[in-house]
Scaffold this motif. Structure first.
Motif, PDB file in Angstrom:
ATOM      1  N   SER A  59       0.826  -1.211   0.000  1.00  0.00           N
ATOM      2  CA  SER A  59       0.000   0.000   0.000  1.00  0.00           C
ATOM      3  C   SER A  59       0.859   1.259   0.000  1.00  0.00           C
ATOM      4  O   SER A  59       0.330   2.365   0.057  1.00  0.00           O
ATOM      5  N   MET A  60       2.190   1.084  -0.053  1.00  0.00           N
ATOM      6  CA  MET A  60       3.099   2.240  -0.023  1.00  0.00           C
ATOM      7  C   MET A  60       4.253   2.010  -0.996  1.00  0.00           C
ATOM      8  O   MET A  60       4.591   0.874  -1.321  1.00  0.00           O
ATOM      9  N   ASP A  61       4.875   3.103  -1.399  1.00  0.00           N
ATOM     10  CA  ASP A  61       6.181   3.002  -2.056  1.00  0.00           C
ATOM     11  C   ASP A  61       7.197   2.848  -0.933  1.00  0.00           C
ATOM     12  O   ASP A  61       7.224   3.667  -0.006  1.00  0.00           O
ATOM     13  N   GLY A  62       8.010   1.781  -0.973  1.00  0.00           N
ATOM     14  CA  GLY A  62       8.940   1.569   0.129  1.00  0.00           C
ATOM     15  C   GLY A  62       9.787   0.330  -0.081  1.00  0.00           C
ATOM     16  O   GLY A  62      10.084  -0.044  -1.228  1.00  0.00           O
ATOM     17  N   PHE A  63      10.138  -0.288   1.035  1.00  0.00           N
ATOM     18  CA  PHE A  63      10.963  -1.502   0.974  1.00  0.00           C
ATOM     19  C   PHE A  63      10.201  -2.680   1.573  1.00  0.00           C
ATOM     20  O   PHE A  63       9.712  -2.596   2.705  1.00  0.00           O
ATOM     21  N   ALA A  64      10.122  -3.738   0.786  1.00  0.00           N
ATOM     22  CA  ALA A  64       9.547  -4.986   1.305  1.00  0.00           C
ATOM     23  C   ALA A  64      10.625  -5.678   2.126  1.00  0.00           C
ATOM     24  O   ALA A  64      11.785  -5.774   1.685  1.00  0.00           O
ATOM     25  N   VAL A  65      10.234  -6.111   3.308  1.00  0.00           N
ATOM     26  CA  VAL A  65      11.199  -6.747   4.217  1.00  0.00           C
ATOM     27  C   VAL A  65      10.541  -7.923   4.924  1.00  0.00           C
ATOM     28  O   VAL A  65       9.335  -8.143   4.800  1.00  0.00           O
ATOM     29  N   ARG A  66      11.375  -8.654   5.665  1.00  0.00           N
ATOM     30  CA  ARG A  66      10.852  -9.624   6.636  1.00  0.00           C
ATOM     31  C   ARG A  66      10.868  -8.903   7.977  1.00  0.00           C
ATOM     32  O   ARG A  66      11.923  -8.473   8.437  1.00  0.00           O
ATOM     33  N   ALA A  67       9.705  -8.782   8.615  1.00  0.00           N
ATOM     34  CA  ALA A  67       9.603  -7.993   9.856  1.00  0.00           C
ATOM     35  C   ALA A  67      10.597  -8.489  10.909  1.00  0.00           C
ATOM     36  O   ALA A  67      11.180  -7.692  11.655  1.00  0.00           O
ATOM     37  N   ASP A  68      10.827  -9.802  10.955  1.00  0.00           N
ATOM     38  CA  ASP A  68      11.745 -10.379  11.955  1.00  0.00           C
ATOM     39  C   ASP A  68      13.149  -9.766  11.866  1.00  0.00           C
ATOM     40  O   ASP A  68      13.821  -9.602  12.877  1.00  0.00           O
ATOM     41  N   ASP A  69      13.537  -9.413  10.617  1.00  0.00           N
ATOM     42  CA  ASP A  69      14.891  -8.879  10.422  1.00  0.00           C
ATOM     43  C   ASP A  69      15.096  -7.533  11.108  1.00  0.00           C
ATOM     44  O   ASP A  69      16.223  -7.134  11.373  1.00  0.00           O
TER      45      ASP A  69
END
Ligand code: AMP
Ligand code: MG
Length: 421
Positions: A59-69
Protein backbone atom coordinates in the motif's frame (compact mmCIF):
# COMPACT_ATOMS: atom_id res chain seq x y z
CA UNK A 1 -68.47 8.14 -23.89
CA UNK A 2 -69.64 5.98 -21.04
CA UNK A 3 -69.68 7.61 -17.64
CA UNK A 4 -68.73 5.74 -14.57
CA UNK A 5 -71.83 4.66 -12.76
CA UNK A 6 -70.87 4.04 -9.18
CA UNK A 7 -69.09 7.28 -8.27
CA UNK A 8 -65.61 7.51 -6.84
CA UNK A 9 -64.25 4.92 -4.42
CA UNK A 10 -63.01 6.18 -1.04
CA UNK A 11 -59.71 4.79 0.18
CA UNK A 12 -57.33 5.51 3.02
CA UNK A 13 -53.83 6.47 1.95
CA UNK A 14 -52.55 3.05 3.05
CA UNK A 15 -55.23 1.28 1.00
CA UNK A 16 -54.39 3.33 -2.08
CA UNK A 17 -50.69 2.63 -1.68
CA UNK A 18 -51.29 -1.10 -1.23
CA UNK A 19 -53.62 -1.28 -4.23
CA UNK A 20 -51.09 0.49 -6.43
CA UNK A 21 -48.04 -1.48 -5.32
CA UNK A 22 -49.93 -4.77 -5.50
CA UNK A 23 -50.77 -4.00 -9.11
CA UNK A 24 -47.10 -3.72 -10.07
CA UNK A 25 -45.13 -6.63 -11.50
CA UNK A 26 -41.51 -5.69 -12.21
CA UNK A 27 -40.61 -5.34 -15.89
CA UNK A 28 -38.12 -7.64 -17.59
CA UNK A 29 -34.41 -7.50 -16.90
CA UNK A 30 -32.13 -6.05 -19.55
CA UNK A 31 -28.36 -6.19 -19.79
CA UNK A 32 -26.53 -2.87 -20.12
CA UNK A 33 -22.86 -1.94 -20.35
CA UNK A 34 -21.31 -0.81 -17.09
CA UNK A 35 -21.15 2.76 -18.37
CA UNK A 36 -24.97 2.86 -18.56
CA UNK A 37 -25.62 1.23 -15.19
CA UNK A 38 -25.63 4.24 -12.87
CA UNK A 39 -29.01 4.85 -11.23
CA UNK A 40 -30.47 1.59 -12.53
CA UNK A 41 -31.93 -1.20 -10.41
CA UNK A 42 -29.54 -4.13 -10.12
CA UNK A 43 -31.62 -7.23 -10.78
CA UNK A 44 -29.25 -10.03 -9.72
CA UNK A 45 -26.98 -10.05 -6.71
CA UNK A 46 -23.31 -9.90 -7.64
CA UNK A 47 -20.76 -12.20 -6.00
CA UNK A 48 -17.01 -11.93 -6.22
CA UNK A 49 -15.60 -14.52 -8.64
CA UNK A 50 -12.10 -13.73 -7.49
CA UNK A 51 -10.70 -12.13 -4.35
CA UNK A 52 -10.31 -8.38 -4.01
CA UNK A 53 -7.59 -7.35 -4.04
CA UNK A 54 -6.70 -10.29 -6.28
CA UNK A 55 -3.17 -10.60 -4.85
CA UNK A 56 -1.33 -9.41 -1.75
CA UNK A 57 0.27 -6.05 -2.53
CA UNK A 58 2.00 -3.04 -1.09
CA UNK A 59 0.00 0.00 0.00
CA UNK A 60 3.10 2.24 -0.02
CA UNK A 61 6.18 3.00 -2.06
CA UNK A 62 8.94 1.57 0.13
CA UNK A 63 10.96 -1.50 0.97
CA UNK A 64 9.55 -4.99 1.31
CA UNK A 65 11.20 -6.75 4.22
CA UNK A 66 10.85 -9.62 6.64
CA UNK A 67 9.60 -7.99 9.86
CA UNK A 68 11.74 -10.38 11.96
CA UNK A 69 14.89 -8.88 10.42
CA UNK A 70 14.12 -5.45 11.89
CA UNK A 71 13.06 -6.62 15.35
CA UNK A 72 16.08 -5.04 17.07
CA UNK A 73 16.51 -1.97 14.82
CA UNK A 74 17.11 1.21 16.84
CA UNK A 75 18.08 4.78 15.97
CA UNK A 76 21.40 4.28 17.69
CA UNK A 77 21.80 0.79 16.18
CA UNK A 78 20.23 0.81 12.68
CA UNK A 79 19.97 -2.34 10.63
CA UNK A 80 21.28 -2.09 7.11
CA UNK A 81 20.06 -4.44 4.38
CA UNK A 82 21.03 -4.89 0.73
CA UNK A 83 18.37 -4.00 -1.82
CA UNK A 84 18.12 -7.08 -4.02
CA UNK A 85 15.16 -6.29 -6.30
CA UNK A 86 12.97 -3.52 -7.65
CA UNK A 87 9.26 -4.35 -8.03
CA UNK A 88 7.11 -1.86 -9.95
CA UNK A 89 3.30 -2.13 -9.99
CA UNK A 90 2.19 -4.64 -12.60
CA UNK A 91 5.24 -6.90 -12.34
CA UNK A 92 5.49 -10.14 -10.42
CA UNK A 93 8.83 -10.66 -8.67
CA UNK A 94 10.19 -14.16 -9.22
CA UNK A 95 12.83 -13.71 -6.57
CA UNK A 96 12.06 -15.00 -3.07
CA UNK A 97 13.11 -12.45 -0.47
CA UNK A 98 15.64 -14.18 1.74
CA UNK A 99 16.53 -13.37 5.32
CA UNK A 100 18.34 -10.00 5.67
CA UNK A 101 17.28 -8.71 2.27
CA UNK A 102 15.09 -5.81 1.17
CA UNK A 103 13.34 -5.10 -2.13
CA UNK A 104 12.22 -1.74 -3.45
CA UNK A 105 8.51 -2.02 -4.03
CA UNK A 106 5.93 0.39 -5.41
CA UNK A 107 2.31 0.93 -4.38
CA UNK A 108 0.12 -1.80 -5.83
CA UNK A 109 3.00 -4.14 -6.66
CA UNK A 110 2.73 -7.77 -5.51
CA UNK A 111 4.54 -8.50 -2.24
CA UNK A 112 7.38 -10.92 -3.06
CA UNK A 113 7.39 -14.33 -1.48
CA UNK A 114 9.24 -14.22 1.84
CA UNK A 115 8.42 -10.57 2.62
CA UNK A 116 5.73 -9.75 5.18
CA UNK A 117 5.93 -5.96 5.67
CA UNK A 118 6.70 -2.77 3.81
CA UNK A 119 8.62 0.17 5.27
CA UNK A 120 7.78 3.43 3.42
CA UNK A 121 10.68 5.23 1.75
CA UNK A 122 10.31 8.22 4.05
CA UNK A 123 10.96 6.06 7.11
CA UNK A 124 14.36 4.74 6.04
CA UNK A 125 17.74 6.06 5.07
CA UNK A 126 19.09 5.02 1.72
CA UNK A 127 22.72 4.70 0.92
CA UNK A 128 24.50 3.26 -2.05
CA UNK A 129 27.91 1.90 -2.59
CA UNK A 130 28.59 1.81 -6.30
CA UNK A 131 25.79 -0.09 -7.95
CA UNK A 132 24.72 -1.83 -4.77
CA UNK A 133 21.95 -0.02 -3.01
CA UNK A 134 21.59 -0.49 0.73
CA UNK A 135 18.92 0.73 3.09
CA UNK A 136 19.03 1.49 6.76
CA UNK A 137 16.17 0.95 9.21
CA UNK A 138 16.07 2.64 12.61
CA UNK A 139 13.05 0.94 14.11
CA UNK A 140 11.12 -2.33 13.93
CA UNK A 141 8.11 -2.82 11.65
CA UNK A 142 4.97 -4.78 12.48
CA UNK A 143 4.32 -7.89 10.41
CA UNK A 144 1.68 -6.97 7.83
CA UNK A 145 2.44 -3.25 7.94
CA UNK A 146 1.51 -1.55 4.64
CA UNK A 147 0.53 -4.89 3.14
CA UNK A 148 -2.93 -5.29 1.57
CA UNK A 149 -3.87 -8.94 1.78
CA UNK A 150 -5.52 -10.75 -1.13
CA UNK A 151 -9.24 -11.02 -0.37
CA UNK A 152 -9.20 -8.48 2.47
CA UNK A 153 -11.76 -6.36 0.61
CA UNK A 154 -13.83 -9.29 -0.70
CA UNK A 155 -13.25 -13.04 -0.64
CA UNK A 156 -14.29 -15.35 -3.46
CA UNK A 157 -18.04 -15.90 -3.22
CA UNK A 158 -18.73 -12.89 -1.01
CA UNK A 159 -21.76 -10.85 -2.01
CA UNK A 160 -20.57 -7.57 -3.44
CA UNK A 161 -23.97 -6.03 -4.27
CA UNK A 162 -27.51 -7.12 -3.47
CA UNK A 163 -30.27 -7.35 -6.07
CA UNK A 164 -32.60 -4.37 -5.93
CA UNK A 165 -29.88 -1.88 -5.22
CA UNK A 166 -29.67 1.44 -7.05
CA UNK A 167 -26.31 1.30 -8.76
CA UNK A 168 -24.14 4.21 -7.61
CA UNK A 169 -20.93 5.54 -9.18
CA UNK A 170 -19.07 3.78 -6.36
CA UNK A 171 -20.83 0.50 -7.11
CA UNK A 172 -19.59 0.95 -10.67
CA UNK A 173 -16.01 0.99 -9.34
CA UNK A 174 -16.67 -2.26 -7.48
CA UNK A 175 -18.28 -3.90 -10.52
CA UNK A 176 -15.37 -2.78 -12.70
CA UNK A 177 -12.82 -4.22 -10.25
CA UNK A 178 -14.72 -7.51 -10.36
CA UNK A 179 -14.69 -7.56 -14.16
CA UNK A 180 -18.44 -7.10 -14.58
CA UNK A 181 -19.13 -5.15 -17.72
CA UNK A 182 -22.57 -6.43 -18.64
CA UNK A 183 -24.98 -5.55 -15.86
CA UNK A 184 -28.49 -6.99 -15.43
CA UNK A 185 -30.81 -4.09 -14.59
CA UNK A 186 -34.53 -3.43 -14.61
CA UNK A 187 -35.81 -2.11 -17.93
CA UNK A 188 -36.62 1.58 -17.92
CA UNK A 189 -40.39 1.99 -17.80
CA UNK A 190 -41.80 3.89 -20.77
CA UNK A 191 -44.22 6.40 -19.36
CA UNK A 192 -46.77 8.41 -21.33
CA UNK A 193 -48.14 11.66 -19.94
CA UNK A 194 -51.46 13.15 -20.97
CA UNK A 195 -52.15 16.61 -19.63
CA UNK A 196 -55.76 17.79 -19.78
CA UNK A 197 -57.13 21.30 -19.65
CA UNK A 198 -58.45 23.94 -22.06
CA UNK A 199 -56.61 26.56 -20.02
CA UNK A 200 -53.12 25.12 -20.51
CA UNK A 201 -50.39 26.61 -22.66
CA UNK A 202 -46.99 25.32 -23.66
CA UNK A 203 -44.08 26.92 -21.88
CA UNK A 204 -43.10 28.86 -25.00
CA UNK A 205 -46.57 30.30 -25.61
CA UNK A 206 -47.40 33.84 -24.49
CA UNK A 207 -49.96 34.17 -21.72
CA UNK A 208 -53.49 35.00 -22.77
CA UNK A 209 -56.53 35.85 -20.67
CA UNK A 210 -57.74 32.89 -18.60
CA UNK A 211 -54.83 30.65 -19.48
CA UNK A 212 -51.80 29.38 -17.55
CA UNK A 213 -48.70 27.58 -18.71
CA UNK A 214 -48.59 23.86 -18.15
CA UNK A 215 -46.10 23.36 -15.33
CA UNK A 216 -46.96 19.78 -14.48
CA UNK A 217 -45.72 18.13 -17.66
CA UNK A 218 -42.20 19.60 -17.47
CA UNK A 219 -42.08 18.71 -13.76
CA UNK A 220 -43.22 15.14 -14.39
CA UNK A 221 -40.75 14.74 -17.26
CA UNK A 222 -37.95 15.70 -14.88
CA UNK A 223 -39.25 13.53 -12.02
CA UNK A 224 -39.66 10.56 -14.33
CA UNK A 225 -36.17 10.92 -15.71
CA UNK A 226 -34.83 11.23 -12.18
CA UNK A 227 -36.46 7.97 -11.06
CA UNK A 228 -35.22 5.92 -14.01
CA UNK A 229 -38.14 6.16 -16.45
CA UNK A 230 -38.29 7.22 -20.08
CA UNK A 231 -41.05 9.55 -21.20
CA UNK A 232 -42.47 7.87 -24.29
CA UNK A 233 -44.83 10.75 -25.01
CA UNK A 234 -46.00 13.91 -23.30
CA UNK A 235 -49.09 15.53 -24.75
CA UNK A 236 -51.54 18.24 -23.93
CA UNK A 237 -55.16 17.63 -24.74
CA UNK A 238 -58.28 19.77 -24.51
CA UNK A 239 -61.10 19.02 -22.08
CA UNK A 240 -63.13 17.34 -24.81
CA UNK A 241 -63.92 13.89 -23.35
CA UNK A 242 -63.98 12.05 -26.65
CA UNK A 243 -60.60 13.53 -27.60
CA UNK A 244 -59.22 12.56 -24.18
CA UNK A 245 -60.60 9.01 -24.55
CA UNK A 246 -59.00 8.68 -27.99
CA UNK A 247 -55.60 9.96 -26.86
CA UNK A 248 -55.74 7.89 -23.71
CA UNK A 249 -56.14 4.71 -25.74
CA UNK A 250 -53.25 5.70 -27.98
CA UNK A 251 -51.06 6.47 -24.98
CA UNK A 252 -51.16 2.84 -23.85
CA UNK A 253 -49.75 1.57 -27.13
CA UNK A 254 -46.09 2.28 -26.48
CA UNK A 255 -45.99 2.68 -22.72
CA UNK A 256 -45.61 0.61 -19.57
CA UNK A 257 -47.46 3.24 -17.57
CA UNK A 258 -49.77 6.11 -18.43
CA UNK A 259 -50.17 9.19 -16.27
CA UNK A 260 -52.90 11.73 -16.82
CA UNK A 261 -52.98 15.17 -15.24
CA UNK A 262 -56.18 16.88 -14.16
CA UNK A 263 -59.74 16.10 -15.06
CA UNK A 264 -60.46 13.69 -12.19
CA UNK A 265 -62.22 15.97 -9.71
CA UNK A 266 -65.81 17.08 -9.27
CA UNK A 267 -66.03 19.71 -12.00
CA UNK A 268 -68.43 19.74 -14.91
CA UNK A 269 -65.69 19.28 -17.50
CA UNK A 270 -63.43 16.64 -16.02
CA UNK A 271 -62.66 14.56 -19.09
CA UNK A 272 -60.50 11.84 -17.55
CA UNK A 273 -63.32 11.06 -15.15
CA UNK A 274 -65.64 10.73 -18.12
CA UNK A 275 -63.26 8.51 -20.09
CA UNK A 276 -62.72 5.88 -17.42
CA UNK A 277 -65.74 3.81 -18.40
CA UNK A 278 -64.11 3.33 -21.80
CA UNK A 279 -60.82 2.28 -20.33
CA UNK A 280 -62.09 -0.87 -18.67
CA UNK A 281 -60.28 -1.78 -15.52
CA UNK A 282 -59.89 1.71 -14.04
CA UNK A 283 -61.78 3.63 -11.41
CA UNK A 284 -62.09 7.05 -9.88
CA UNK A 285 -60.65 7.38 -6.40
CA UNK A 286 -61.00 9.69 -3.45
CA UNK A 287 -57.88 9.06 -1.38
CA UNK A 288 -57.80 10.35 2.20
CA UNK A 289 -54.66 12.37 1.62
CA UNK A 290 -53.82 16.04 1.27
CA UNK A 291 -53.01 17.32 -1.22
CA UNK A 292 -54.16 15.00 -3.96
CA UNK A 293 -57.51 13.55 -2.96
CA UNK A 294 -59.07 13.03 -6.42
CA UNK A 295 -57.25 10.40 -8.43
CA UNK A 296 -57.93 7.58 -10.82
CA UNK A 297 -56.18 4.25 -10.96
CA UNK A 298 -56.28 1.08 -12.95
CA UNK A 299 -54.41 -1.64 -14.76
CA UNK A 300 -55.23 -1.46 -18.45
CA UNK A 301 -53.92 -4.22 -20.73
CA UNK A 302 -51.42 -5.06 -18.00
CA UNK A 303 -50.19 -1.47 -17.88
CA UNK A 304 -50.42 0.95 -15.00
CA UNK A 305 -52.76 3.86 -15.25
CA UNK A 306 -52.59 6.61 -12.67
CA UNK A 307 -54.84 9.62 -13.03
CA UNK A 308 -53.22 12.46 -11.10
CA UNK A 309 -55.05 15.57 -9.92
CA UNK A 310 -54.31 18.88 -11.66
CA UNK A 311 -52.93 21.21 -9.05
CA UNK A 312 -49.14 21.29 -9.12
CA UNK A 313 -48.67 20.53 -5.41
CA UNK A 314 -51.10 17.64 -5.68
CA UNK A 315 -49.26 16.22 -8.66
CA UNK A 316 -45.94 16.56 -6.85
CA UNK A 317 -47.18 14.91 -3.64
CA UNK A 318 -49.17 12.13 -5.26
CA UNK A 319 -46.18 11.38 -7.45
CA UNK A 320 -43.85 11.09 -4.43
CA UNK A 321 -46.28 9.16 -2.27
CA UNK A 322 -47.79 6.77 -4.81
CA UNK A 323 -46.61 7.02 -8.42
CA UNK A 324 -42.89 7.06 -7.88
CA UNK A 325 -42.89 4.01 -5.57
CA UNK A 326 -44.86 2.11 -8.23
CA UNK A 327 -42.43 3.12 -10.99
CA UNK A 328 -39.50 2.14 -8.78
CA UNK A 329 -41.06 -1.25 -8.08
CA UNK A 330 -41.59 -1.67 -11.82
CA UNK A 331 -37.81 -1.43 -12.23
CA UNK A 332 -37.07 -3.83 -9.38
CA UNK A 333 -35.71 -1.34 -6.85
CA UNK A 334 -35.63 -2.44 -3.23
CA UNK A 335 -35.99 1.14 -1.94
CA UNK A 336 -39.20 2.61 -3.33
CA UNK A 337 -39.34 5.90 -1.45
CA UNK A 338 -37.15 8.93 -1.10
CA UNK A 339 -34.86 8.84 1.93
CA UNK A 340 -36.84 9.16 5.15
CA UNK A 341 -35.63 11.64 7.70
CA UNK A 342 -36.71 12.13 11.31
CA UNK A 343 -37.59 15.78 11.74
CA UNK A 344 -39.21 17.96 14.39
CA UNK A 345 -42.02 20.36 13.72
CA UNK A 346 -40.83 23.94 14.25
CA UNK A 347 -44.48 25.07 14.53
CA UNK A 348 -47.71 23.11 15.03
CA UNK A 349 -48.73 21.44 11.78
CA UNK A 350 -52.48 21.02 11.47
CA UNK A 351 -54.06 18.09 9.69
CA UNK A 352 -57.22 16.07 10.18
CA UNK A 353 -57.63 12.67 11.78
CA UNK A 354 -58.28 10.00 9.17
CA UNK A 355 -56.30 11.84 6.52
CA UNK A 356 -52.60 11.53 5.62
CA UNK A 357 -51.04 14.93 4.93
CA UNK A 358 -47.91 15.68 2.97
CA UNK A 359 -46.67 19.06 4.06
CA UNK A 360 -44.05 20.91 2.03
CA UNK A 361 -41.37 21.92 4.50
CA UNK A 362 -37.98 23.52 4.58
CA UNK A 363 -35.39 22.01 6.89
CA UNK A 364 -32.86 23.65 9.16
CA UNK A 365 -30.34 21.96 11.43
CA UNK A 366 -30.45 23.17 15.04
CA UNK A 367 -29.40 21.56 18.34
CA UNK A 368 -28.74 18.21 16.73
CA UNK A 369 -32.14 17.93 15.04
CA UNK A 370 -33.73 18.74 11.70
CA UNK A 371 -36.44 21.35 12.24
CA UNK A 372 -39.23 21.43 9.69
CA UNK A 373 -40.96 24.67 8.83
CA UNK A 374 -43.88 24.87 6.36
CA UNK A 375 -42.49 26.14 3.07
CA UNK A 376 -45.58 28.29 2.45
CA UNK A 377 -49.35 28.22 2.70
CA UNK A 378 -50.79 24.74 2.16
CA UNK A 379 -52.43 25.82 -1.10
CA UNK A 380 -52.10 23.15 -3.75
CA UNK A 381 -52.21 25.60 -6.64
CA UNK A 382 -49.09 27.41 -5.45
CA UNK A 383 -45.76 26.54 -7.02
CA UNK A 384 -43.22 28.37 -4.85
CA UNK A 385 -43.66 26.24 -1.68
CA UNK A 386 -42.89 23.15 -3.71
CA UNK A 387 -39.80 24.73 -5.18
CA UNK A 388 -38.65 25.96 -1.79
CA UNK A 389 -39.38 22.73 0.09
CA UNK A 390 -36.62 20.33 1.07
CA UNK A 391 -38.96 17.60 2.18
CA UNK A 392 -42.53 16.42 2.55
CA UNK A 393 -43.45 16.02 6.19
CA UNK A 394 -45.90 13.16 6.61
CA UNK A 395 -48.73 13.63 9.10
CA UNK A 396 -50.10 10.12 9.57
CA UNK A 397 -53.78 9.32 9.46
CA UNK A 398 -54.01 8.88 13.25
CA UNK A 399 -52.94 12.46 14.03
CA UNK A 400 -55.00 15.65 13.82
CA UNK A 401 -51.93 17.78 14.42
CA UNK A 402 -48.19 17.50 14.88
CA UNK A 403 -47.64 19.80 17.88
CA UNK A 404 -44.66 22.15 17.78
CA UNK A 405 -41.53 20.31 18.89
CA UNK A 406 -42.91 16.83 18.13
CA UNK A 407 -41.12 14.39 15.86
CA UNK A 408 -42.40 13.35 12.47
CA UNK A 409 -41.15 11.57 9.40
CA UNK A 410 -40.28 13.44 6.23
CA UNK A 411 -39.46 12.33 2.69
CA UNK A 412 -36.29 14.10 1.66
CA UNK A 413 -36.60 15.75 -1.75
CA UNK A 414 -33.26 17.50 -1.72
CA UNK A 415 -30.57 18.56 0.69
CA UNK A 416 -30.81 22.12 2.10
CA UNK A 417 -28.47 24.26 0.01
CA UNK A 418 -27.53 26.58 2.86
CA UNK A 419 -26.02 23.78 4.94
CA UNK A 420 -22.46 24.60 5.96
CA UNK A 421 -20.15 22.36 3.95
P1 AMP B 1 -58.47 19.96 -12.68
O1 AMP B 1 -58.36 18.83 -11.73
O2 AMP B 1 -58.31 19.57 -14.10
O3 AMP B 1 -59.71 20.75 -12.42
O4 AMP B 1 -57.24 20.92 -12.34
C1 AMP B 1 -57.11 21.52 -11.08
C2 AMP B 1 -56.28 22.76 -11.14
O5 AMP B 1 -54.98 22.42 -11.60
C3 AMP B 1 -56.79 23.81 -12.10
O6 AMP B 1 -56.57 25.08 -11.53
C4 AMP B 1 -55.92 23.61 -13.33
O7 AMP B 1 -55.78 24.80 -14.07
C5 AMP B 1 -54.61 23.20 -12.71
N1 AMP B 1 -53.85 22.38 -13.64
C6 AMP B 1 -54.30 21.27 -14.26
N2 AMP B 1 -53.35 20.75 -15.04
C7 AMP B 1 -52.28 21.55 -14.93
C8 AMP B 1 -50.99 21.53 -15.50
N3 AMP B 1 -50.62 20.55 -16.35
N4 AMP B 1 -50.12 22.52 -15.18
C9 AMP B 1 -50.50 23.48 -14.30
N5 AMP B 1 -51.69 23.54 -13.72
C10 AMP B 1 -52.59 22.59 -14.03
MG1 MG C 1 -58.81 20.53 -15.77
Amino acid sequence: VASIGAGPRSLSFAEARRAILDAVTPLATEVVPLSDARGRALRESVRAEHPLPPFTNSSMDGFAVRADDLAVARVERPIELPVVDVIPAGRLSRRVLERAEAARIMTGAPIPEGADAVVPFEECERSSFGTLERVRFTRPVARGANVRDAGADLSIGDEALTAGREISPHDIALLAALGRHRIPVGARPRVAILSTGDELLRVDEPLREGAIRDSNVPMLEALLDECGCRVSRAERVSDDPSEVARRLHAAFEAADAVLTIGGVSAGDFDPVKQSLGDLGNAELWRVAMKPGRPQAFGVVDGKLFHGLPGNPASVACVFEALTRPALRKLQGFMALDRPRLDVRAAVAIESREGRTDFVRVTLARRDGAWWAHPAGEPISGHLTPQSRAHALLVVPEALAVVPAGDSAEALLLRWPEDMPG
